[in-house]
Scaffold this active site. Structure first.
Site, PDB file in Angstrom:
ATOM      1  N   GLU A 183      -7.809  -5.014  -0.476  1.00 38.15           N
ATOM      2  CA  GLU A 183      -8.371  -5.979  -1.588  1.00 38.15           C
ATOM      3  C   GLU A 183      -8.226  -7.525  -1.442  1.00 38.15           C
ATOM      4  O   GLU A 183      -8.909  -8.249  -2.103  1.00 38.15           O
ATOM      5  CB  GLU A 183      -7.592  -5.461  -3.021  1.00 38.15           C
ATOM      6  CG  GLU A 183      -7.315  -4.003  -3.226  1.00 38.15           C
ATOM      7  CD  GLU A 183      -8.700  -3.394  -4.159  1.00 38.15           C
ATOM      8  OE1 GLU A 183      -9.574  -3.930  -3.900  1.00 38.15           O
ATOM      9  OE2 GLU A 183      -8.267  -2.530  -4.661  1.00 38.15           O
TER      10      GLU A 183
ATOM     11  N   HIS B 204       0.835  -1.150   0.115  1.00 33.88           N
ATOM     12  CA  HIS B 204      -0.010   0.014   0.235  1.00 33.88           C
ATOM     13  C   HIS B 204       0.806   1.127  -0.075  1.00 33.88           C
ATOM     14  O   HIS B 204       2.003   1.271   0.536  1.00 33.88           O
ATOM     15  CB  HIS B 204      -0.742  -0.084   1.468  1.00 33.88           C
ATOM     16  CG  HIS B 204      -1.929   0.863   1.121  1.00 33.88           C
ATOM     17  ND1 HIS B 204      -2.038   2.463   1.268  1.00 33.88           N
ATOM     18  CD2 HIS B 204      -3.204   0.756   0.595  1.00 33.88           C
ATOM     19  CE1 HIS B 204      -3.254   2.727   1.057  1.00 33.88           C
ATOM     20  NE2 HIS B 204      -4.032   2.005   0.731  1.00 33.88           N
TER      21      HIS B 204
HETATM   22  C1  LIG Z   1      -0.362  -0.813  -4.013  1.00 30.17           C
HETATM   23  C2  LIG Z   1       0.989  -0.345  -4.566  1.00 30.17           C
HETATM   24  C3  LIG Z   1       0.741   0.085  -6.075  1.00 30.17           C
HETATM   25  C4  LIG Z   1       1.798   0.425  -3.960  1.00 30.17           C
HETATM   26  O1  LIG Z   1       2.785   1.028  -4.527  1.00 30.17           O
HETATM   27  P1  LIG Z   1       4.133   1.770  -4.176  1.00 30.17           P
HETATM   28  O2  LIG Z   1       3.505   2.616  -2.841  1.00 30.17           O
HETATM   29  O3  LIG Z   1       4.140   2.580  -5.318  1.00 30.17           O
HETATM   30  O4  LIG Z   1       4.833   0.774  -3.739  1.00 30.17           O
HETATM   31  P2  LIG Z   1       6.441   0.626  -4.416  1.00 30.17           P
HETATM   32  O5  LIG Z   1       5.979   0.075  -5.751  1.00 30.17           O
HETATM   33  O6  LIG Z   1       7.158   1.624  -3.959  1.00 30.17           O
HETATM   34  O7  LIG Z   1       6.827  -0.826  -3.555  1.00 30.17           O
HETATM   35  C5  LIG Z   1       8.359  -0.769  -3.096  1.00 30.17           C
HETATM   36  C6  LIG Z   1       9.036  -2.107  -3.613  1.00 30.17           C
HETATM   37  O8  LIG Z   1       8.076  -3.192  -3.200  1.00 30.17           O
HETATM   38  C7  LIG Z   1       7.841  -3.945  -4.393  1.00 30.17           C
HETATM   39  N1  LIG Z   1       6.102  -4.346  -4.123  1.00 30.17           N
HETATM   40  C8  LIG Z   1       5.319  -3.349  -3.714  1.00 30.17           C
HETATM   41  N2  LIG Z   1       4.104  -4.102  -3.648  1.00 30.17           N
HETATM   42  C9  LIG Z   1       4.409  -5.540  -3.955  1.00 30.17           C
HETATM   43  C10 LIG Z   1       3.328  -6.528  -4.202  1.00 30.17           C
HETATM   44  N3  LIG Z   1       2.331  -6.669  -4.047  1.00 30.17           N
HETATM   45  N4  LIG Z   1       4.211  -7.733  -4.837  1.00 30.17           N
HETATM   46  C11 LIG Z   1       5.286  -7.741  -4.811  1.00 30.17           C
HETATM   47  N5  LIG Z   1       6.235  -6.728  -4.679  1.00 30.17           N
HETATM   48  C12 LIG Z   1       5.532  -5.440  -4.336  1.00 30.17           C
HETATM   49  C13 LIG Z   1       7.848  -3.256  -5.531  1.00 30.17           C
HETATM   50  O9  LIG Z   1       7.887  -3.856  -6.779  1.00 30.17           O
HETATM   51  C14 LIG Z   1       8.987  -2.351  -5.178  1.00 30.17           C
HETATM   52  O10 LIG Z   1       9.986  -2.834  -5.318  1.00 30.17           O
HETATM   53  P3  LIG Z   1      11.556  -2.362  -5.945  1.00 30.17           P
HETATM   54  O11 LIG Z   1      11.880  -1.308  -5.127  1.00 30.17           O
HETATM   55  O12 LIG Z   1      12.274  -3.276  -6.223  1.00 30.17           O
HETATM   56  O13 LIG Z   1      10.907  -1.764  -7.289  1.00 30.17           O
HETATM   57  C15 LIG Z   1       1.832  -1.909  -4.815  1.00 30.17           C
HETATM   58  O14 LIG Z   1       1.813  -2.196  -3.648  1.00 30.17           O
HETATM   59  C16 LIG Z   1       1.036  -3.032  -5.707  1.00 30.17           C
HETATM   60  O15 LIG Z   1       1.248  -2.998  -6.922  1.00 30.17           O
HETATM   61  N6  LIG Z   1       0.366  -3.855  -5.129  1.00 30.17           N
HETATM   62  C17 LIG Z   1      -0.282  -4.767  -5.954  1.00 30.17           C
HETATM   63  C18 LIG Z   1      -1.763  -4.385  -6.320  1.00 30.17           C
HETATM   64  C19 LIG Z   1      -2.593  -4.195  -5.429  1.00 30.17           C
HETATM   65  O16 LIG Z   1      -2.950  -4.767  -4.360  1.00 30.17           O
HETATM   66  N7  LIG Z   1      -3.377  -3.090  -5.431  1.00 30.17           N
HETATM   67  C20 LIG Z   1      -4.513  -2.405  -4.473  1.00 30.17           C
HETATM   68  C21 LIG Z   1      -3.971  -1.373  -3.612  1.00 30.17           C
HETATM   69  S1  LIG Z   1      -5.285  -0.821  -2.675  1.00 30.17           S
END
Ligand SMILES: CC(C)(COP(=O)(O)OP(=O)(O)OC[C@H]1O[C@@H](n2cnc3c(N)ncnc32)[C@H](O)[C@@H]1OP(=O)(O)O)[C@@H](O)C(=O)NCCC(=O)NCCS
Length: 374
Positions: A311, A257
């Site tokens: 979710e 998140h």
């Molecule tokens: C929700 C979300 C978009 C948040 O994104 P964010 O705050 O930008 O988090 P980041 O992308 O900066 O995450 C940091 C690291 O953790 C990883 N990471 C984050 N969520 C992850 C997940 N669900 N599975 C695997 N790796 C994950 C990222 O790839 C990133 O890795 P990197 O530094 O090697 O690139 C992201 O966690 C995600 O895509 N989750 C899956 C989709 C989802 O459940 N969406 C519903 C949201 S309520």
């Protein structure tokens, strides 16, 4: 350049407005709507009471609630033009695209200028009916119109199935709707607020918000969580599947998140609901996937807490109450519309147009090559 403020990409940790609607404490894992904890609201109130709370900044008296429910009920039936549209939509239409287009259509048909709050009272009760009517139409079943004596959650399930739902399922859906109703300035709410700041009409604000909710990084995840669990299929398969996904740089749906650095409080409540109403084997698999993925993500990203978000267990709750998988995100919209509306009203009460700038990094001072003479 000198007086421009350059903020992080994605506006992470940037505050762009003030709100008295919801407070997220990402460090402690707390979510509050207008001063009340979301856990308390979800276990004690109806979705209609929470809509009233978000829109009018206080809980209704029993008389006010009665009148509010009557107003909503008076607007719940779709117009003949909307019914024609729902019945003409191809059966493989994405339900969120359907909801987005129906919102735009209703806005187009509403000729007279009305206050946003009036449009909101008219649109909110139609949302579940739009989805139910479409679902029934694509299954070649007759439309069931909402009952004035049913609550919002009850009507959702009643218009979907034609049967009055059990108290347990109604209560599960009611709690889900409350838990998902608002969440600070998330992407779709921001969209709604930006559109409202141009003084566009309410329907345009909501259409923008639904478009933003469509992406898997925001609202599109619960059906993807469900599909992921189906694909994993069994506990035996889970570890290898998750390892493969994580090692290839893929995301585990329903984890992570932007704001929470600990467990999402909504996930906790949804998990306890899922434990009661999901099939035991489905719940066991989900819980195993949760534990295994958490452990693997901790190893892969020790710098970041990656826990289940709202979710993950939403997918189990929505499936158990009987919502078709492709309608999960659209059902989320049926809840979040009350949050969008609250933020639109708040924005309009002290409006300032949102108009950021971008830093140009393209080429400059090019000259158009002279054309070769014919
Ligand atoms: C929700 C979300 C978009 C948040 O994104 P964010 O705050 O930008 O988090 P980041 O992308 O900066 O995450 C940091 C690291 O953790 C990883 N990471 C984050 N969520 C992850 C997940 N669900 N599975 C695997 N790796 C994950 C990222 O790839 C990133 O890795 P990197 O530094 O090697 O690139 C992201 O966690 C995600 O895509 N989750 C899956 C989709 C989802 O459940 N969406 C519903 C949201 S309520």
């Amino acid at each position: 350049m000198a007086d421009l403020l350059i903020v992080p990409k994605g506006l992470e940790r940037v505050v762009v407005t003030k709100t008295a609607i919801s407070k997220i404490d990402g460090e402690k894992g707390k979510l509050v709507y207008r001063g009340y904890s979301v856990e308390d609201l979800a276990s004690n109130l109806s979705f209609e009471e929470v809509a009233y709370l978000l829109w009018f900044a206080r809980l209704p008296s029993s008389q006010e609630l009665l009148e509010f429910k009557e107003e909503l009920a008076a607007h719940s039936s779709p117009s003949p033009v909307l019914m024609d549209f729902l019945q003409a939509a191809p059966s493989d239409t994405d339900p969120l695209a359907l909801l987005r287009t129906a919102t735009s259509l209703i806005g187009m048909l509403e000729q007279k200028e009305v206050e946003p709050i009036q449009s909101a009272k008219s649109l909110l009760p139609k949302f579940p009916v739009i989805l139910s009517s479409f679902e029934r139409s694509r299954r070649k079943k007759e439309t069931i119109f909402p009952s004035v004596t049913h609550s919002f959650a009850e009507n959702f399930l009643y218009t979907l199935t034609g049967r009055s739902p059990s108290k347990e399922l109604t209560s599960a859906l009611n709690s889900y709707m409350i838990l998902l109703a608002d969440h600070g300035l998330n992407s779709s709410t921001f969209s709604a607020v930006v559109t409202a700041s141009t003084l566009a009409d309410y329907y345009s604000d909501i259409t923008s918000a639904i478009g933003t909710l469509k992406g898997p990084l925001h609202g599109g995840a619960p059906s993807l969580v469900w599909e992921m669990l189906q694909e994993i299929g069994s506990k035996d398969n889970a570890r290898a599947w998750l390892e493969d996904r994580i090692e290839s740089g893929g995301k585990i749906m329903g984890f992570g998140h932007r704001i929470y650095r600990t467990e999402d409080p909504r996930s906790r409540v949804l998990k306890s609901i899922a434990r009661k109403i999901a099939k035991p084997e489905v719940f066991e698999l989900a819980e195993y996937v949760e534990t295994t993925a958490r452990e693997m993500l901790r190893k892969k990203h020790p710098e970041r807490t990656l826990e289940t978000n709202v979710e993950f267990y939403s997918s189990l709750v929505l499936n158990a109450v009987g919502i078709p998988t492709d309608m999960f995100t659209a059902t989320f919209a049926c809840s979040r519309i009350i949050g969008w509306t609250a933020h639109i009203l708040e924005q309009l009460s002290d409006n300032k147009l949102f108009r950021p700038e971008s830093l140009y990094i393209g080429r400059e001072s090019l000259t158009i090559p002279s054309k070769a003479s014919p």
